[in-house]
Design a protein around this motif. Structure first.
Motif, PDB file in Angstrom:
ATOM      1  N   GLY A  15       0.960  -1.455   0.266  1.00 22.81           N
ATOM      2  CA  GLY A  15      -0.181   0.075   0.010  1.00 22.81           C
ATOM      3  C   GLY A  15       0.711   1.326   0.138  1.00 22.81           C
ATOM      4  N   SER A  16       0.300   2.547   0.158  1.00 24.60           N
ATOM      5  CA  SER A  16       0.892   3.709   0.255  1.00 24.60           C
ATOM      6  C   SER A  16       2.455   3.701   1.755  1.00 24.60           C
ATOM      7  CB  SER A  16       0.196   4.960   0.298  1.00 24.60           C
ATOM      8  OG  SER A  16      -0.152   4.974   1.005  1.00 24.60           O
ATOM      9  N   LYS A  17       1.534   2.417   2.722  1.00 29.90           N
ATOM     10  CA  LYS A  17       2.638   3.399   3.400  1.00 29.90           C
ATOM     11  C   LYS A  17       2.727   1.874   3.723  1.00 29.90           C
ATOM     12  CE  LYS A  17       1.693   4.023   8.712  1.00 29.90           C
ATOM     13  NZ  LYS A  17       0.505   3.927   9.860  1.00 29.90           N
ATOM     14  N   TYR A  18       2.465   0.702   3.703  1.00 32.44           N
ATOM     15  CA  TYR A  18       2.955  -0.532   4.624  1.00 32.44           C
ATOM     16  C   TYR A  18       3.618  -1.788   2.741  1.00 32.44           C
ATOM     17  CZ  TYR A  18       1.064   0.440   8.761  1.00 32.44           C
ATOM     18  OH  TYR A  18       0.508   0.594  10.030  1.00 32.44           O
ATOM     19  N   LYS A  19       4.246  -1.976   2.916  1.00 35.66           N
ATOM     20  CA  LYS A  19       5.330  -2.609   1.956  1.00 35.66           C
ATOM     21  C   LYS A  19       5.807  -4.639   2.604  1.00 35.66           C
ATOM     22  CE  LYS A  19       5.818   1.399  -0.247  1.00 35.66           C
ATOM     23  NZ  LYS A  19       4.328   1.338  -1.358  1.00 35.66           N
ATOM     24  N   ILE A  20       5.799  -5.235   1.452  1.00 34.39           N
ATOM     25  CA  ILE A  20       5.970  -6.865   1.687  1.00 34.39           C
ATOM     26  C   ILE A  20       7.326  -6.740   1.995  1.00 34.39           C
ATOM     27  CG2 ILE A  20       5.944  -9.523   0.720  1.00 34.39           C
ATOM     28  CD1 ILE A  20       4.141  -7.744  -1.816  1.00 34.39           C
ATOM     29  N   GLY A  21       7.983  -7.214   3.693  1.00 36.11           N
ATOM     30  CA  GLY A  21       8.939  -7.806   3.737  1.00 36.11           C
ATOM     31  C   GLY A  21       9.698  -6.922   4.527  1.00 36.11           C
ATOM     32  N   GLU A  22       9.005  -5.819   5.071  1.00 40.63           N
ATOM     33  CA  GLU A  22       9.017  -4.956   5.349  1.00 40.63           C
ATOM     34  C   GLU A  22       8.553  -5.169   7.359  1.00 40.63           C
ATOM     35  OE1 GLU A  22       9.430  -0.438   4.570  1.00 40.63           O
ATOM     36  OE2 GLU A  22      10.289  -2.131   3.126  1.00 40.63           O
ATOM     37  N   GLU A  23       9.557  -5.459   8.363  1.00 39.26           N
ATOM     38  CA  GLU A  23       8.755  -4.880  10.058  1.00 39.26           C
ATOM     39  C   GLU A  23       8.019  -4.235  10.415  1.00 39.26           C
ATOM     40  OE1 GLU A  23       7.896  -7.933  11.560  1.00 39.26           O
ATOM     41  OE2 GLU A  23       8.731  -8.878  10.063  1.00 39.26           O
ATOM     42  N   TYR A  24       6.739  -4.106  11.358  1.00 39.94           N
ATOM     43  CA  TYR A  24       6.519  -2.601  11.487  1.00 39.94           C
ATOM     44  C   TYR A  24       5.968  -2.795  12.776  1.00 39.94           C
ATOM     45  CZ  TYR A  24       6.567  -1.169   6.521  1.00 39.94           C
ATOM     46  OH  TYR A  24       6.917  -1.123   5.189  1.00 39.94           O
ATOM     47  N   GLU A  25       6.264  -2.081  14.045  1.00 38.68           N
ATOM     48  CA  GLU A  25       6.286  -2.711  14.853  1.00 38.68           C
ATOM     49  C   GLU A  25       5.161  -2.616  15.161  1.00 38.68           C
ATOM     50  OE1 GLU A  25       7.803  -0.912  18.859  1.00 38.68           O
ATOM     51  OE2 GLU A  25       9.537  -0.959  17.724  1.00 38.68           O
ATOM     52  N   GLU A  26       4.110  -1.689  14.506  1.00 40.91           N
ATOM     53  CA  GLU A  26       2.515  -1.294  15.426  1.00 40.91           C
ATOM     54  C   GLU A  26       2.169  -2.566  15.056  1.00 40.91           C
ATOM     55  OE1 GLU A  26       4.360   0.836  12.771  1.00 40.91           O
ATOM     56  OE2 GLU A  26       2.925   1.427  11.895  1.00 40.91           O
ATOM     57  N   LEU A  27       2.217  -3.120  13.923  1.00 33.29           N
ATOM     58  CA  LEU A  27       1.554  -4.436  13.022  1.00 33.29           C
ATOM     59  C   LEU A  27       1.551  -5.696  14.028  1.00 33.29           C
ATOM     60  CD1 LEU A  27       2.261  -3.974   9.592  1.00 33.29           C
ATOM     61  CD2 LEU A  27       0.285  -3.670  11.065  1.00 33.29           C
ATOM     62  N   HIS A  28       2.229  -5.953  15.371  1.00 35.55           N
ATOM     63  CA  HIS A  28       2.863  -6.324  16.120  1.00 35.55           C
ATOM     64  C   HIS A  28       2.282  -6.308  18.038  1.00 35.55           C
ATOM     65  CE1 HIS A  28       4.576  -8.959  13.228  1.00 35.55           C
ATOM     66  NE2 HIS A  28       5.211  -7.639  12.749  1.00 35.55           N
ATOM     67  N   GLY A  29       1.702  -7.235  18.163  1.00 39.39           N
ATOM     68  CA  GLY A  29       1.300  -7.177  19.595  1.00 39.39           C
ATOM     69  C   GLY A  29       0.590  -6.541  20.211  1.00 39.39           C
ATOM     70  N   ASP A  30      -0.612  -5.643  21.034  1.00 36.31           N
ATOM     71  CA  ASP A  30      -1.238  -5.261  22.066  1.00 36.31           C
ATOM     72  C   ASP A  30      -2.284  -4.228  20.394  1.00 36.31           C
ATOM     73  OD1 ASP A  30      -0.999  -6.834  24.015  1.00 36.31           O
ATOM     74  OD2 ASP A  30       0.127  -5.097  25.457  1.00 36.31           O
ATOM     75  N   HIS A  31      -1.185  -3.547  19.866  1.00 34.78           N
ATOM     76  CA  HIS A  31      -1.535  -2.431  19.244  1.00 34.78           C
ATOM     77  C   HIS A  31      -2.399  -3.023  18.018  1.00 34.78           C
ATOM     78  CE1 HIS A  31      -0.634   1.568  18.085  1.00 34.78           C
ATOM     79  NE2 HIS A  31      -0.913   1.361  17.149  1.00 34.78           N
ATOM     80  N   ALA A  32      -1.489  -4.067  17.562  1.00 35.13           N
ATOM     81  CA  ALA A  32      -2.543  -5.071  16.758  1.00 35.13           C
ATOM     82  C   ALA A  32      -4.197  -4.965  16.656  1.00 35.13           C
ATOM     83  CB  ALA A  32      -1.348  -6.148  15.672  1.00 35.13           C
ATOM     84  N   VAL A  33      -3.989  -6.109  18.005  1.00 36.18           N
ATOM     85  CA  VAL A  33      -5.069  -6.404  18.640  1.00 36.18           C
ATOM     86  C   VAL A  33      -6.185  -5.380  18.179  1.00 36.18           C
ATOM     87  CG1 VAL A  33      -5.917  -7.612  20.031  1.00 36.18           C
ATOM     88  CG2 VAL A  33      -3.863  -8.308  19.821  1.00 36.18           C
ATOM     89  N   ALA A  34      -5.828  -4.425  19.441  1.00 35.21           N
ATOM     90  CA  ALA A  34      -6.172  -2.931  18.774  1.00 35.21           C
ATOM     91  C   ALA A  34      -7.386  -2.615  18.324  1.00 35.21           C
ATOM     92  CB  ALA A  34      -6.081  -2.033  19.649  1.00 35.21           C
ATOM     93  N   LEU A  35      -5.877  -2.464  17.123  1.00 33.17           N
ATOM     94  CA  LEU A  35      -5.866  -2.100  15.585  1.00 33.17           C
ATOM     95  C   LEU A  35      -7.126  -3.644  15.030  1.00 33.17           C
ATOM     96  CD1 LEU A  35      -5.752  -0.609  13.538  1.00 33.17           C
ATOM     97  CD2 LEU A  35      -3.754  -1.526  12.526  1.00 33.17           C
ATOM     98  N   TYR A  36      -6.803  -4.188  14.864  1.00 33.20           N
ATOM     99  CA  TYR A  36      -7.825  -5.433  14.474  1.00 33.20           C
ATOM    100  C   TYR A  36      -9.508  -4.831  15.176  1.00 33.20           C
ATOM    101  CZ  TYR A  36      -9.910  -9.522  12.569  1.00 33.20           C
ATOM    102  OH  TYR A  36     -10.684 -10.314  11.989  1.00 33.20           O
ATOM    103  N   LYS A  37      -9.030  -4.862  16.133  1.00 31.89           N
ATOM    104  CA  LYS A  37     -10.791  -5.199  16.944  1.00 31.89           C
ATOM    105  C   LYS A  37     -11.549  -3.759  16.782  1.00 31.89           C
ATOM    106  CE  LYS A  37     -10.976  -7.266  21.099  1.00 31.89           C
ATOM    107  NZ  LYS A  37      -9.521  -8.116  22.522  1.00 31.89           N
ATOM    108  N   SER A  38     -10.659  -2.829  16.535  1.00 32.84           N
ATOM    109  CA  SER A  38     -11.396  -1.369  15.536  1.00 32.84           C
ATOM    110  C   SER A  38     -11.812  -1.643  14.439  1.00 32.84           C
ATOM    111  CB  SER A  38     -10.126  -0.016  16.168  1.00 32.84           C
ATOM    112  OG  SER A  38      -9.550   0.290  14.837  1.00 32.84           O
TER     113      SER A  38
END
Lengths: 124, 289
Positions: B174-197
């Motif tokens: 996408g414009s922000k997230y690219k394949i093969g790169e690591e993003y901290e906010e996509l793991h852990g509690d933050h990601a769970v909250a994001l998915y829920k929202s």
């Protein structure tokens, strides 16, 4: 009713009990081979999955080639033994196989070259 | 096999008329010609599938991850084991078919009935397996595929034992997230909250399972080709089973025995082996590679 204008070639397709034993032995050998190849294919997939190796890696490319070779071996055994095309006259065998293989190689070449070109444009 | 095809004949006799140069009956030759044309259809479908894969710039779904379920095994990770089982069933039913043809060559009516009946059973087991696989494919997994606000597409990772959501993996840029790169906010509690929202506010961005328009496994083409190729093959298996049943009834009635040969079994056998042959290629190019 007897018809003398129809030559029933299949009437000759009989064999004795002894021939039958030999043919059955061959069938079981081919069965074992096909099963082993399938198990090897799945085993390789479990041991070296694509996502662990990377879709563009050389290791995955060689596994892909390995799969394709095994597939062609399996196909060969099915066509030549199970469908006993290997026991038919050479003329029939080549009429069935050669045009098909030539056409498929042509089709794959032209479609995949085109596909890669489109990929290169979309990726840029 | 022993018979006319193995007889030695010089070219002048063979091609001089009054003799089939191929040494096969009309019916058998036409069955071969039909199989070649059918093989062109399947070849065309698989080449089309390959071409779409070549053009696709994202990560194409891997068969090992999409098809890792086994009946009654729950969420256990058993990559391609069920598909391998289906392949094995089809190979075995091909073997019983060729044994039936062999029995026919010995005019062994009982043998033909036994092997043909087993072939039909194998065909039904395969069809049943395909129904199970389709329903699982359509039903999908727990968290599905998520389209993010920036246009990138993510696959949900979750614990197969506890069913707990673990994080996102980028499968399409996408414009922000690219394949093969690591993003901290996509793991852990933050990601769970994001998915829920997303689940609460914009549920249409989550795709679960598969239909003809979209699927959670990859691009829409993936589901479409899955349905078309395995469906077309399954249709062939289905008609093969029907033809086998009809021939079995004829054998039981004694039609073939009166005729003096079991060539009809051989011809349906050719069709049945062809169905197995196609599956060998579908198995490699759709599931393995």
């Amino acid at each position: 009713m007897e018809r003398d204008d129809v030559i029933e070639y299949s009437l000759d397709a009989h064999h004795s009990d002894e021939d039958g034993k030999k043919i059955r032995k061959k069938i079981w050998i081919v069965t074992a081979l096909l099963s082993i190849i399938t198990i090897v294919e799945v085993g390789v997939g479990v041991l070296w999955p694509r996502n662990a190796l990377g879709a563009d890696s050389g290791a995955w490319l060689s596994i892909k080639l390995f799969y394709i070779v095994l597939t062609l071996v399996k196909a060969g055994y099915i066509i030549l033994t199970f469908m006993h095309l290997g026991d038919e006259r050479k003329s029939l065998k080549y009429v069935i196989l050669v045009p098909y293989i030539i056409f498929m190689i042509y089709l794959m070449f032209i479609a995949f070259v085109e596909g890669s070109a489109i990929n290169a444009i979309w990726a840029s | 096999m022993a018979g006319h095809a193995t007889k030695q004949m010089d070219a002048a006799t063979l091609w001089g008329g009054n003799e089939s140069p191929f040494s096969v009956s009309y019916g058998k030759m036409m069955m071969w010609f039909f199989l070649v044309s059918d093989a062109l259809t399947f070849g065309g479908l698989l080449v089309a599938y390959g071409t779409i894969r070549y053009t696709y710039t994202g990560i194409w779904p891997s068969g090992e991850e999409v098809f890792h379920h086994f009946p009654l095994a729950g969420e256990a990770h058993l990559p391609l084991l069920y598909v391998a089982f289906m392949t094995f069933i089809l190979i075995v039913s091909s073997v019983t078919m060729v044994l039936g043809v062999e029995a026919g060559h010995r005019m062994d009516k009982k043998g033909v009935i036994k092997w043909l009946a087993l072939t039909i059973v194998g065909g039904f087991i395969f069809l049943g397996s395909q129904v199970w696989e389709w329903s699982h494919f359509i039903h999908g997994s727990e968290y599905g595929k998520i389209t993010m606000a920036d246009g990138s597409v993510m696959k949900a990772h979750y614990d197969h034992g506890t069913h707990e959501f673990k994080g996102f993996e980028v499968v399409q840029d996408g414009s922000k997230y690219k394949i093969g790169e690591e993003y901290e906010e996509l793991h852990g509690d933050h990601a769970v909250a994001l998915y829920k929202s997303i689940e609460e506010n914009e549920p249409y961005r989550i795709v679960k399972g598969a239909n003809l328009y979209e699927n959670e496994y990859g691009p829409s083409h993936y589901g479409q080709f899955f349905f078309f190729i395995t469906g077309f093959h399954g249709f062939h298996v289905f008609s093969g089973v029907i033809i086998n049943i009809l021939v079995l009834l004829m054998v039981i009635k004694g039609t073939m025995h009166k005729r003096g040969h079991y060539e009809m079994v051989e011809k349906t056998g050719l069709y049945w082996h062809f169905v197995d042959l196609v599956w060998v290629f579908v198995f490699t190019f759709f599931y393995l590679v």
